[in-house]
Design a protein around this motif. Sequence first.
Motif, PDB file in Angstrom:
ATOM      1  N   PRO A 181       1.005  -1.118  -0.125  1.00 58.28           N
ATOM      2  CA  PRO A 181       0.028   0.127   0.037  1.00 58.28           C
ATOM      3  C   PRO A 181       0.831   1.226  -0.099  1.00 58.28           C
ATOM      4  N   PHE A 182       1.906   1.240   0.819  1.00 58.68           N
ATOM      5  CA  PHE A 182       2.831   2.359   0.664  1.00 58.68           C
ATOM      6  C   PHE A 182       3.453   2.631  -0.647  1.00 58.68           C
ATOM      7  N   VAL A 183       4.131   1.616  -1.075  1.00 56.58           N
ATOM      8  CA  VAL A 183       4.746   1.712  -2.355  1.00 56.58           C
ATOM      9  C   VAL A 183       3.815   2.130  -3.508  1.00 56.58           C
ATOM     10  N   ALA A 184       2.660   1.461  -3.637  1.00 58.53           N
ATOM     11  CA  ALA A 184       1.715   2.039  -4.732  1.00 58.53           C
ATOM     12  C   ALA A 184       1.130   3.242  -4.572  1.00 58.53           C
ATOM     13  N   ARG A 185       0.885   3.564  -3.310  1.00 61.46           N
ATOM     14  CA  ARG A 185      -0.199   5.017  -3.135  1.00 61.46           C
ATOM     15  C   ARG A 185       0.801   6.167  -2.678  1.00 61.46           C
ATOM     16  N   ASP A 186       1.839   5.887  -1.874  1.00 59.49           N
ATOM     17  CA  ASP A 186       2.311   6.903  -0.872  1.00 59.49           C
ATOM     18  C   ASP A 186       3.748   7.280  -1.555  1.00 59.49           C
TER      19      ASP A 186
END
Length: 241
Positions: free
Chosen positions: A78-83
């Motif tokens: 989630p962090f890699v893809a969104r943030d």
Amino acid sequence: MTWQAAHLVSRKDETAEAVTLVFGVPGWPGHLPGQHVDVRLTADDGYSTQRSYSIAAPDHGAQVELTVQVVPDGEVSPFVARDLVVGDPVELRGPIGGWFVWHPQSTRPTLLLAGGSGIVPLMAMLRARHEAGNTAPMLLVYSVRTPADVIYADELARRAQHDDGLTVELLHTREAPVAGGRPPGRLTREELASWIDGLGVGSDVFVCGPTGFVDAAADALVDIGVPARLVRTERFGPSGG
């Protein structure tokens, strides 16, 4: 292998849950289609965590392209893809893997079977084939839940239309397009047998996706006569994220 400093160069949304990230990696040694990398993130307090991701494109020098799909409740995706934003640093280690690779000079018929985000390393093979001007028969069978889940949808349609010797079959397990001829459902043994009939039982086969998909496809392929040594598999385990 050692960890190498990298930074995000660009990002592109592929679906609601998948994004393609291009990283600049000075001194990258190069890679083959089908290989993967480890990605390590380190927080300001020193805590670090890492995950493995398949490389989505053939070797282009000091750049590594990954396509990451969000894993529900995952720690990293989630962090890699969104943030993660352009310019942000990460560490990469690789390339990793020597079995699940396709060589752009190959002239053998090839069947690629993808389930969900298992399309990523197989897309690197399709792209490498295109860049090499390779016209050997290649069939991609891509199984997804719904039309909205197709990663690289526009590019796959374009390559299927213009790349000589390439055929792309999209299978939908839950919701098929209104104009589609095949009703929703999982990949069947009969479909596999038909495709192998067209390519030949001596074709190279690459299968990538969730463990259940890969195991079922690999077992069916061997049952219909494909030598096990020609079936190369890459599984996404339940603990990823």
